[in-house]
Each structure stands twice: as C-alpha cells, then as structure tokens.
Design an enzyme around this catalytic site. Structure first.
Site, PDB file in Angstrom:
ATOM      1  N   ARG A 119       7.563  10.374   3.793  1.00 24.78           N
ATOM      2  CA  ARG A 119       8.110  10.704   5.433  1.00 24.78           C
ATOM      3  C   ARG A 119       8.320   9.137   5.936  1.00 24.78           C
ATOM      4  NH1 ARG A 119       9.895  13.409   9.700  1.00 24.78           N
ATOM      5  NH2 ARG A 119       9.224  12.249  11.442  1.00 24.78           N
ATOM      6  N   LYS A 151      -2.805   3.320   4.619  1.00 26.86           N
ATOM      7  CA  LYS A 151      -1.448   3.920   4.115  1.00 26.86           C
ATOM      8  C   LYS A 151      -0.603   3.740   5.365  1.00 26.86           C
ATOM      9  CE  LYS A 151      -0.766   8.668   4.064  1.00 26.86           C
ATOM     10  NZ  LYS A 151       0.701   8.968   4.927  1.00 26.86           N
ATOM     11  N   ASN A 152      -0.925   4.180   6.556  1.00 28.35           N
ATOM     12  CA  ASN A 152       0.059   4.474   7.880  1.00 28.35           C
ATOM     13  C   ASN A 152       0.276   3.196   8.529  1.00 28.35           C
ATOM     14  OD1 ASN A 152       0.523   6.959   7.001  1.00 28.35           O
ATOM     15  ND2 ASN A 152      -0.747   7.828   8.598  1.00 28.35           N
ATOM     16  N   ASP A 166      -4.861  13.436  12.070  1.00 31.03           N
ATOM     17  CA  ASP A 166      -5.117  13.279  10.803  1.00 31.03           C
ATOM     18  C   ASP A 166      -6.836  13.509  10.528  1.00 31.03           C
ATOM     19  OD1 ASP A 166      -2.683  13.004  10.240  1.00 31.03           O
ATOM     20  OD2 ASP A 166      -2.902  10.924  10.053  1.00 31.03           O
ATOM     21  N   ASP A 171       7.154  18.451   6.946  1.00 32.30           N
ATOM     22  CA  ASP A 171       5.957  18.426   6.037  1.00 32.30           C
ATOM     23  C   ASP A 171       5.525  19.803   5.947  1.00 32.30           C
ATOM     24  OD1 ASP A 171       4.353  16.380   4.708  1.00 32.30           O
ATOM     25  OD2 ASP A 171       4.718  15.342   6.704  1.00 32.30           O
TER      26      ASP A 171
HETATM   27  N1  EPU Z   1       8.094  13.968  17.733  1.00 35.96           N
HETATM   28  C1  EPU Z   1       9.093  14.407  18.375  1.00 35.96           C
HETATM   29  N2  EPU Z   1      10.280  13.785  18.226  1.00 35.96           N
HETATM   30  C2  EPU Z   1      10.252  12.731  17.498  1.00 35.96           C
HETATM   31  C3  EPU Z   1       9.127  12.019  16.828  1.00 35.96           C
HETATM   32  C4  EPU Z   1       8.072  12.730  17.146  1.00 35.96           C
HETATM   33  O1  EPU Z   1       8.929  15.720  18.827  1.00 35.96           O
HETATM   34  O2  EPU Z   1      11.421  11.802  17.345  1.00 35.96           O
HETATM   35  C5  EPU Z   1       6.618  14.748  17.754  1.00 35.96           C
HETATM   36  C6  EPU Z   1       6.390  15.187  16.182  1.00 35.96           C
HETATM   37  O3  EPU Z   1       6.977  16.565  16.043  1.00 35.96           O
HETATM   38  C7  EPU Z   1       4.573  15.513  16.572  1.00 35.96           C
HETATM   39  C8  EPU Z   1       4.510  14.321  17.440  1.00 35.96           C
HETATM   40  O4  EPU Z   1       5.817  13.990  18.260  1.00 35.96           O
HETATM   41  O5  EPU Z   1       4.486  16.672  17.149  1.00 35.96           O
HETATM   42  C9  EPU Z   1       3.805  13.178  16.696  1.00 35.96           C
HETATM   43  O6  EPU Z   1       4.717  12.694  16.035  1.00 35.96           O
HETATM   44  P1  EPU Z   1       4.506  11.157  15.707  1.00 35.96           P
HETATM   45  O7  EPU Z   1       6.182  10.407  15.594  1.00 35.96           O
HETATM   46  O8  EPU Z   1       3.427  10.455  16.305  1.00 35.96           O
HETATM   47  O9  EPU Z   1       4.323  11.169  14.169  1.00 35.96           O
HETATM   48  P2  EPU Z   1       4.703  10.249  12.586  1.00 35.96           P
HETATM   49  O10 EPU Z   1       5.284   9.144  12.915  1.00 35.96           O
HETATM   50  O11 EPU Z   1       5.993  11.174  12.177  1.00 35.96           O
HETATM   51  C10 EPU Z   1       2.710   9.383  11.878  1.00 35.96           C
HETATM   52  C11 EPU Z   1       1.720   9.552  10.766  1.00 35.96           C
HETATM   53  C12 EPU Z   1       1.148  10.900  10.670  1.00 35.96           C
HETATM   54  C13 EPU Z   1       0.360  11.169  11.645  1.00 35.96           C
HETATM   55  C14 EPU Z   1       1.010  10.980  13.013  1.00 35.96           C
HETATM   56  C15 EPU Z   1       0.350  11.290  14.165  1.00 35.96           C
HETATM   57  C16 EPU Z   1       2.737   8.193   9.194  1.00 35.96           C
HETATM   58  C17 EPU Z   1       3.673   7.651   7.858  1.00 35.96           C
HETATM   59  N3  EPU Z   1       2.546   9.346   9.525  1.00 35.96           N
HETATM   60  O12 EPU Z   1       3.550  10.547  11.757  1.00 35.96           O
HETATM   61  O13 EPU Z   1       0.231  10.779   9.398  1.00 35.96           O
HETATM   62  O14 EPU Z   1      -0.541  12.650  11.646  1.00 35.96           O
HETATM   63  O15 EPU Z   1       1.744   9.854  12.989  1.00 35.96           O
HETATM   64  O16 EPU Z   1      -0.871  10.248  14.333  1.00 35.96           O
HETATM   65  O17 EPU Z   1       2.496   7.114   9.675  1.00 35.96           O
HETATM   66  C18 EPU Z   1      -0.503  11.517   7.323  1.00 35.96           C
HETATM   67  O18 EPU Z   1      -0.795  10.336   7.141  1.00 35.96           O
HETATM   68  O19 EPU Z   1      -1.040  12.476   6.669  1.00 35.96           O
HETATM   69  C19 EPU Z   1       0.247  11.837   8.298  1.00 35.96           C
HETATM   70  C20 EPU Z   1       0.862  12.989   8.526  1.00 35.96           C
END
Ligand code: EPU
Length: 436
Positions: A111, A40-41, A325, A135
């Site tokens: 997201r 998915k991701n 995850d 979320d």
């Molecule tokens: N963060 C910030 N500022 C930003 C971006 C992120 O502070 O501008 C912080 C977030 O708050 C968090 C951490 O950095 O504490 C990690 O966030 P990241 O940006 O890495 O995550 P994401 O891209 O929003 C993806 C996956 C998530 C997974 C995370 C971490 C997708 C669509 N989502 O989210 O997957 O948990 O990486 O590996 O790719 C899921 O699939 O159920 C899911 C939540």
C-alpha cells in the site's frame, strides 16, 4: 490436471506447499526486556522520499520486515538502489536517473507504494503509477491525494489501471484536507518540497510518523513549519538545494503496543525499550484504566500486569486519538477482560474481519456496523486461526497467549510484512511460541 506418474499427495504437496505457521501454546507471566524496532509506517515513507534527492541516504533503526524489501524492489525499478550494509541499516543510493513509472507487479504488493506519487511528480513533472488496490479491511481511496495535487497544478488521467499525472512544475497552494489522511498528507508535503512557492496543508495528519518524515525532509534541506501540528507550511526549494540524509527511524508504536497487550493478557512485567510513551499517551491512559501499571521512562515503557484487565469503551480516531491499527489488539485484550467493552471504528468500518477468528477461540464479540461489543471471558481456548492482515495477525498471536491449549496461526506472511521477529521477541520474555 495431475502430471503423469505423480501421486496425488506429492502433486498437491508440490503445488500447495504448506505455509509456515506460528504456534502459540498459551503462556504464563511474561518477564524481561523487549526492544521495539523502527516503525514500518515511517521507514517506508522515508525510503520513498529519497526519490527527491540524488546521492547516498542512510537510514538506521530499520525493521527487518518484508515490506522494506518490497519497497526496495519498487525503488530499484525507479532508480534508487537499496543495500543493507548491516542489520538495522539501509543505504539508498539515488542514482539521479529516476524513472517516473511504478509498475503494477510492484505497486500491488504494498500500500505504501502510493508514497512515490508526490516525490516522482514533483521531481520529474510526470508520473505513471499503477492504481493501488484495497486491503482486506476495505477500499483505500486516494481522492484526497489527487485533489491536493490538482490544487498544486497537476493534471491526472486514468487509463488501463494506471494513474498518470503531469505538471511542468507544481506550484504552492492552500489545501484543507476533508479528513486528516496520513498518506495524503505525506504525498502533498513531499510534493510541496520542490514546488514553486508556499504550500499550506490544513487539517493534516499529525501521526508521529508524519513528524519523522518532516524531520527527514528538513535534514534534506526542505523548509517546513508547523511540524506536529494540524497545519504544515512548506516553502518550495530547488532540487539543487537538497542533500542526502542520515536519519534514525522513529520507533514503532504499534509494535510497542503489541508487547503491552501481550503482557496484559499473559500477566507479568516487561520493559518495552525504545517505545516513545509521549507518542502513545492516549493509548497508555486507556490501558491504565484497564488496570495495566505503566511507567514511561527515557528508555521506554515499563509495564506490570498483575490482575485481569477491566473492560472499557474505546473509539479509534486519527492521532492523537487511538489508532485504528491498535484496535485488533484492544479487542483481544477486551476478549479476556472483566466486563463488557464497546469498540467503535471510525476509520475503516470493515476492519472487523479478525473478529470471526477470535470467536473461533471462544471470544464473545458481536459487531454491528462500525461497533463491536465484547463480553470478556476468563480465558480463550486454542484453535487454528488465520491472520487476515498485519495487525489482525499480531492480535491472533496475542490471543494465543490468552488461550488454553494450542493456537496455530496461518497466513503469517501478513505478520512478516510488518513485524520484526515477533516470535523471537516473545520467546525471549517467556512466551511458549514458535514458527513451524
Ligand atoms: N481516505 C480517503 N481518501 C483518501 C485517503 C484516505 O477517503 O484520499 C480515507 C481512508 O479510506 C480511510 C481514512 O481516510 O478511511 C484514513 O486513511 P489514511 O490515508 O489516513 O491511511 P493510509 O495512509 O492509507 C496509513 C497506514 C495504515 C493506518 C492508516 C490510519 C501506512 C502504509 N498505512 O494508511 O496502516 O491504518 O494510516 O492510521 O502508513 C498498517 O500498518 O497495517 C496500516 C493499515
């Protein structure tokens, strides 16, 4: 107010039609083969990135999940039409008529919609994007995405719930991320593909799905070095240099881990076909310490669970660490393991809500701040529980396999967002599970 002439039951039934649930009736040992679908991701990001280049892009190993359909709707509004000529395949036709607006009704559903920001801005020079929400497990800020794009020359403003950005043409920049954010890395590298000059992104995320996106972009004609490392170097190209791509989505390591966790709590022997053991090394090492017998082959991962798992301590970290995850699955495994385990969450401190549901099943779990202490019990006890998000929902299914009696899981639309036929796949290896 009740409509005239209606009975209370019929009325409330019509308004609150009962949602489908997943019912798990415990399980004996599992046995057989599970094929792991595409990630998915990864696929959602590959889809969003087709905004960069006109023509027909073809993606295979696409999971049959609701989030793919939602991303398809968002892209259709932007000017990229999705069709599914056969199961596991989507074709994305970028008409060339790209509208740089991502409306609230579509963005709030998923997201990964934030991933249209980089491609739209770099291609169109402007974008208007409804601010993505949080979320169930907490706020999801995008300050790193914005700071990186500002360093590349973008100007942002917020008004009426929308983020608006402009940049005639983005320029290369040296960016060091405060934290290796997956989403920020993806938006910055896709934006850099059509920027003027060279962009380096240091302390970038290194998840396998990032490498998948890099390989997709390289096939499209992008110039990227450092794939799989903590520093990506992207040399901008002209849009005319890009070409449409055919690409196979990388396998879903979180779904693969779900079947390993299922085998751990139910016992048995499974071939998890398509899983990339090399992309799950640290997790497999820890699962080995818990007592799972794991063999990585070219075809996937073979797992044997002969005895009750042993407890371990574990902490989540960005890749190559243990992914956040995986954590609901790990806590569920520890809930029936022998001993006491401590799990530390380093990415989303609030991501423990499903613990209340595990407690309803008799798990002995206590949380404090970003730690959970889990004292294993021999067996859980079935009860109605709720899926609060995708990963928590999958953990409830695994918990149901570890429970005596019936576990009925509601809120399963969350599971459908990210899991391709979890119920059918578990049924096929002997689990007593159904949708009803
Ligand atoms: N963060 C910030 N500022 C930003 C971006 C992120 O502070 O501008 C912080 C977030 O708050 C968090 C951490 O950095 O504490 C990690 O966030 P990241 O940006 O890495 O995550 P994401 O891209 O929003 C993806 C996956 C998530 C997974 C995370 C971490 C997708 C669509 N989502 O989210 O997957 O948990 O990486 O590996 O790719 C899921 O699939 O159920 C899911 C939540």
């Amino acid at each position: 107010m009740r409509p005239p002439g209606s009975t209370a039951g019929a009325y409330w039934g019509a308004v609150n039609a009962p949602e489908e649930t997943i019912v798990v009736r415990g399980s004996g040992p599992l046995s057989g083969t599970v094929v792991v679908p595409g990630a998915k991701n990864s696929v959602l990001k590959l889809m969003a990135t087709t905004i960069l280049c006109d023509g027909h892009h073809e993606l295979t190993n696409v999971p049959d999940i609701v989030d793919v359909a939602i991303m398809g709707d968002l892209l259709a509004a932007i000017g990229v039409e999705m069709t599914r000529p056969e199961p596991g395949k989507v074709v994305l036709f970028n008409t060339g008529d790209v509208v740089p607006v991502a409306p609230y009704e579509l963005v709030e559903r998923i997201r990964a919609s934030i991933n249209v920001l980089g491609p739209l801005l770099t291609r169109c020079g402007e974008v208007k994007l409804s601010m993505p929400g949080g979320d169930d497990f907490g706020a999801r800020p995008i300050d790193l995405h914005i700071a990186g794009l500002e360093a590349m020359g973008a100007e942002f403003k917020f008004s009426h719930g929308y983020l608006e950005a402009r940049a005639d043409r983005l320029h290369g920049a040296d960016i060091t991320l405060d934290f290796p954010s997956v989403g920020a890395t993806e938006n910055l590298m896709t934006a850099a593909v059509l920027a003027d000059g060279v962009t380096t992104i240091d302390n970038c995320a290194r998840e396998p799905e990032i490498s998948d996106l890099c390989e997709f972009l390289v096939s499209m004609g992008a110039k990227i070095e450092g794939i799989g490392t903590a520093t990506l170097r992207i040399e901008g190209v002209d849009q005319a240099d890009l070409r449409p791509v055919a690409h196979r989505t990388c396998p879903d390591r979180i779904q693969a881990a779900t079947y390993l966790a299922a085998c751990s709590v139910a016992g048995g022997e499974l071939d998890v076909v398509g899983a990339r053991g090399d992309q799950m090394s640290m997790l497999l090492e820890r699962f080995g310490e818990m007592g799972l017998d794991l063999t990585v082959t070219d075809a996937g991962i073979h797992v044997i669970a002969e005895e009750r798992a042993r407890s371990i301590d574990i902490a989540t970290l960005p890749y190559p660490g243990i992914a956040t995850d995986y954590k609901p699955l790990i806590i569920t495994m520890l809930a029936v393991a022998d001993g006491v385990g401590i799990v530390t969450e380093n990415l989303y401190p609030g991501r423990f809500r499903y613990v209340e549901e595990l407690q309803r099943l008799g798990a002995d779990v206590r949380t404090s701040g970003h730690h959970a202490v889990i004292r294993g019990v021999p067996r859980l006890s079935g009860a109605p529980v709720k899926a609060h998000d995708i990963r928590a929902g999958a953990a409830m299914v695994v918990a149901g396999l570890a429970a005596e009696g019936e576990t009925r899981i509601s809120g399963i639309h969350h599971i459908d967002r990210g899991y391709d036929d979890l119920v059918g796949r578990l049924q096929a290896v002997g689990a007593l599970i159904e949708r009803s």
